[in-house]
Design a protein around this motif. Structure first.
Motif, short mmCIF file in Angstrom:
data_model
loop_
_atom_site.label_atom_id
_atom_site.label_comp_id
_atom_site.label_asym_id
_atom_site.label_seq_id
_atom_site.Cartn_x
_atom_site.Cartn_y
_atom_site.Cartn_z
N LEU A 130 0.84 -1.21 0.00
CA LEU A 130 0.00 0.00 0.00
C LEU A 130 0.87 1.26 0.00
CD1 LEU A 130 -2.87 1.26 0.24
CD2 LEU A 130 -2.54 1.24 2.71
N LEU A 131 1.90 1.28 0.86
CA LEU A 131 2.76 2.47 0.96
C LEU A 131 3.53 2.70 -0.35
CD1 LEU A 131 4.08 2.02 4.62
CD2 LEU A 131 2.31 3.59 3.80
N GLU A 132 3.90 1.59 -0.97
CA GLU A 132 4.61 1.70 -2.25
C GLU A 132 3.71 2.33 -3.31
OE1 GLU A 132 7.98 1.87 -3.61
OE2 GLU A 132 7.81 0.68 -1.78
N LYS A 133 2.46 1.89 -3.32
CA LYS A 133 1.51 2.43 -4.29
C LYS A 133 1.20 3.91 -4.02
CE LYS A 133 -0.95 -1.80 -5.69
NZ LYS A 133 -0.97 -1.65 -7.17
N LEU A 134 1.18 4.28 -2.75
CA LEU A 134 0.91 5.68 -2.41
C LEU A 134 2.07 6.57 -2.83
CD1 LEU A 134 -0.69 5.21 1.12
CD2 LEU A 134 -1.74 6.46 -0.76
N GLY A 135 3.29 6.14 -2.52
CA GLY A 135 4.47 6.92 -2.89
C GLY A 135 4.78 8.01 -1.87
N THR A 136 6.03 8.45 -1.90
CA THR A 136 6.53 9.39 -0.89
C THR A 136 5.70 10.67 -0.79
OG1 THR A 136 8.80 8.59 -1.07
CG2 THR A 136 8.50 10.84 -0.25
N GLU A 137 5.41 11.28 -1.93
CA GLU A 137 4.73 12.58 -1.88
C GLU A 137 3.36 12.48 -1.21
OE1 GLU A 137 5.81 15.62 -2.24
OE2 GLU A 137 7.67 14.49 -2.45
N ARG A 138 2.63 11.42 -1.51
CA ARG A 138 1.29 11.27 -0.95
C ARG A 138 1.37 10.91 0.53
NH1 ARG A 138 -2.41 13.85 -2.80
NH2 ARG A 138 -4.08 12.38 -3.28
N ILE A 139 2.41 10.17 0.93
CA ILE A 139 2.58 9.84 2.35
C ILE A 139 2.91 11.11 3.13
CG2 ILE A 139 3.98 8.56 4.01
CD1 ILE A 139 4.24 6.36 1.81
N LEU A 189 -2.95 9.28 11.18
CA LEU A 189 -2.21 9.14 9.93
C LEU A 189 -2.73 7.95 9.12
CD1 LEU A 189 0.17 9.92 8.09
CD2 LEU A 189 1.60 8.38 9.44
N GLN A 190 -3.09 6.89 9.81
CA GLN A 190 -3.60 5.71 9.10
C GLN A 190 -4.86 6.04 8.32
OE1 GLN A 190 -3.82 2.11 11.37
NE2 GLN A 190 -1.61 2.06 11.70
N LYS A 191 -5.73 6.83 8.94
CA LYS A 191 -6.96 7.21 8.25
C LYS A 191 -6.65 8.13 7.07
CE LYS A 191 -11.70 8.48 9.43
NZ LYS A 191 -12.52 9.00 10.54
N ALA A 192 -5.72 9.06 7.30
CA ALA A 192 -5.34 9.99 6.23
C ALA A 192 -4.74 9.23 5.05
CB ALA A 192 -4.35 11.02 6.76
N LEU A 193 -3.92 8.23 5.34
CA LEU A 193 -3.33 7.42 4.26
C LEU A 193 -4.42 6.71 3.47
CD1 LEU A 193 -0.32 5.84 6.23
CD2 LEU A 193 -0.13 7.37 4.25
N TRP A 194 -5.41 6.20 4.19
CA TRP A 194 -6.48 5.48 3.51
C TRP A 194 -7.33 6.43 2.67
CZ3 TRP A 194 -6.48 0.53 2.64
CH2 TRP A 194 -7.61 -0.04 2.02
N GLN A 195 -7.60 7.61 3.22
CA GLN A 195 -8.35 8.62 2.46
C GLN A 195 -7.66 8.90 1.13
OE1 GLN A 195 -8.39 12.00 5.08
NE2 GLN A 195 -10.34 11.46 6.07
N ILE A 196 -6.34 9.07 1.20
CA ILE A 196 -5.59 9.39 -0.01
C ILE A 196 -5.58 8.20 -0.97
CG2 ILE A 196 -3.26 9.90 -0.88
CD1 ILE A 196 -2.90 11.73 1.54
N ALA A 197 -5.47 7.01 -0.41
CA ALA A 197 -5.52 5.81 -1.26
C ALA A 197 -6.85 5.75 -2.01
CB ALA A 197 -5.31 4.56 -0.42
N GLU A 198 -7.91 6.17 -1.35
CA GLU A 198 -9.22 6.21 -2.01
C GLU A 198 -9.26 7.31 -3.06
OE1 GLU A 198 -12.25 4.45 1.43
OE2 GLU A 198 -12.09 6.61 1.15
N VAL B 56 6.55 4.15 6.53
CA VAL B 56 6.40 5.60 6.43
C VAL B 56 7.76 6.27 6.63
CG1 VAL B 56 5.37 7.65 7.49
CG2 VAL B 56 3.96 5.64 7.06
N LYS B 57 8.51 5.80 7.64
CA LYS B 57 9.84 6.37 7.87
C LYS B 57 10.70 6.24 6.61
CE LYS B 57 10.28 5.54 12.84
NZ LYS B 57 10.96 4.80 13.90
N ARG B 58 10.71 5.04 6.06
CA ARG B 58 11.54 4.78 4.90
C ARG B 58 11.16 5.70 3.74
NH1 ARG B 58 10.59 -0.63 4.93
NH2 ARG B 58 9.01 -0.44 3.31
#
Ligand SMILES: [Zn+2]
Lengths: 212, 85
Positions: A130-139, A189-198, B56-58
């Motif tokens: 999931l984090l890979e798909k989101l990418g740094t900028e979106r995280i 943050l977890q909710k924010a990440l999911w919002q962005i994934a959506e 996230v850190k990474r």
């Protein structure tokens, strides 16, 4: 006759601290500049502002270098100045609307949502897909959706390997405050990440509020 | 015998964040670890949370500073004043 100043410099009763061997501001600043820029970049979200912020902090730190206790943690001292510069810049800007739909995020939010959406919840490093798909900028964008007091402490936590005590020193607040904000912040943050994934279509948005 | 000697899932979960950040005493760390060793359910949740934090850190640390940043800033500092009294 020994001048008094000489006595003070060499006498054991002197409380004056002597910098030995000479630690230059330049060398200390150089050692933290990259990390400081990273934090500044994450907080301001743009390169020009980040450079300005580090520059402001460097000027102030240079001016106040006499008050830095040699042998103590320069990194934490410099970050404190950096964060104060950041806050004083922000005060000059219009404050952003506070989004607080993240307030009531339940425990294990991302775990539960990932499970429902067919993303991995076990195995080595299950969140990485999931984090890979989101990418740094979106995280980074997700961290920026947190209310300010959670955003700053989370940025320090994620960008740098600082202890809670060091973060408390940087933010000039109690360690307990750092702890509660970090713990609460990571839930938000977890909710924010999911919002962005959506929003990005990485996961499908629920067609309707889950109707029972 | 402390209550933690026989920890259950709820007690383990309450210490999840502190466990991941190594904020517990060595004894508490060990007790939670012992629970994780026998509880697949908690292990799965703890591993997932750890994966989020580490990931996230990474990700956010992937950043390059401009190469001339340090020299640019240092060049704009006022010159050192030697021997100020
Ligand atoms: Zn359990």
């Amino acid at each position: 006759m020994t001048p008094l100043s000489h006595v003070q410099k060499t006498g054991s009763l002197s409380s004056d601290f002597v910098r030995t061997p000479p630690v230059t501001f330049e060398s200390l600043f150089t050692s933290v500049a990259h990390a400081a820029y990273g934090i500044a970049m994450r907080l301001t979200r743009n390169q020009a502002d980040a450079e300005d912020l580090v520059q402001d902090a460097a000027l102030l730190a240079h001016r106040g270098f006499d008050s830095f206790m040699s042998g103590t943690n320069f990194r934490a001292w410099f970050f404190k100045i950096l964060i104060n510069c950041y806050y004083s810049r922000r005060r000059r800007e219009k404050s952003r609307p506070v989004t607080s739909d993240l307030d009531d995020t339940p425990d294990l939010y991302l775990y539960a949502r990932s499970g429902q959406a067919g993303f991995p919840t076990q195995g080595p490093d299950p969140a990485s897909l999931l984090l890979e798909k989101l990418g740094t900028e979106r995280i980074v964008g997700a961290i920026n959706r947190l209310p300010e007091e959670y955003r700053v402490v989370s940025t320090l936590y994620f960008m740098e390997d600082l202890s809670y005590e060091e973060i408390a020193g940087v933010l000039e607040c109690p360690v307990g405050t750092v702890r509660s904000r970090l713990h609460r912040g990571r839930k938000m943050l977890q909710k924010a990440l999911w919002q962005i994934a959506e929003e990005d279509g990485i996961v499908s948005q629920p067609a309707d509020q889950e109707d029972a | 015998m402390t209550r933690l000697d026989r920890t259950n899932c709820e007690e383990a979960f309450r210490r999840l964040d502190d466990f991941l950040d190594r904020r517990l005493t060595p004894d508490e760390m060990r007790i939670i670890q012992e629970h994780l060793d026998i509880c697949a359910w908690c292990t799965r949740e703890f591993s997932f949370e750890a994966s989020v934090l580490q990931g996230v850190k990474r990700k956010v640390r992937q950043l390059d500073a401009p190469t001339d940043l340090v020299s640019k800033i240092l060049s704009q500092l006022p010159p050192e004043q030697e021997g100020q009294s």
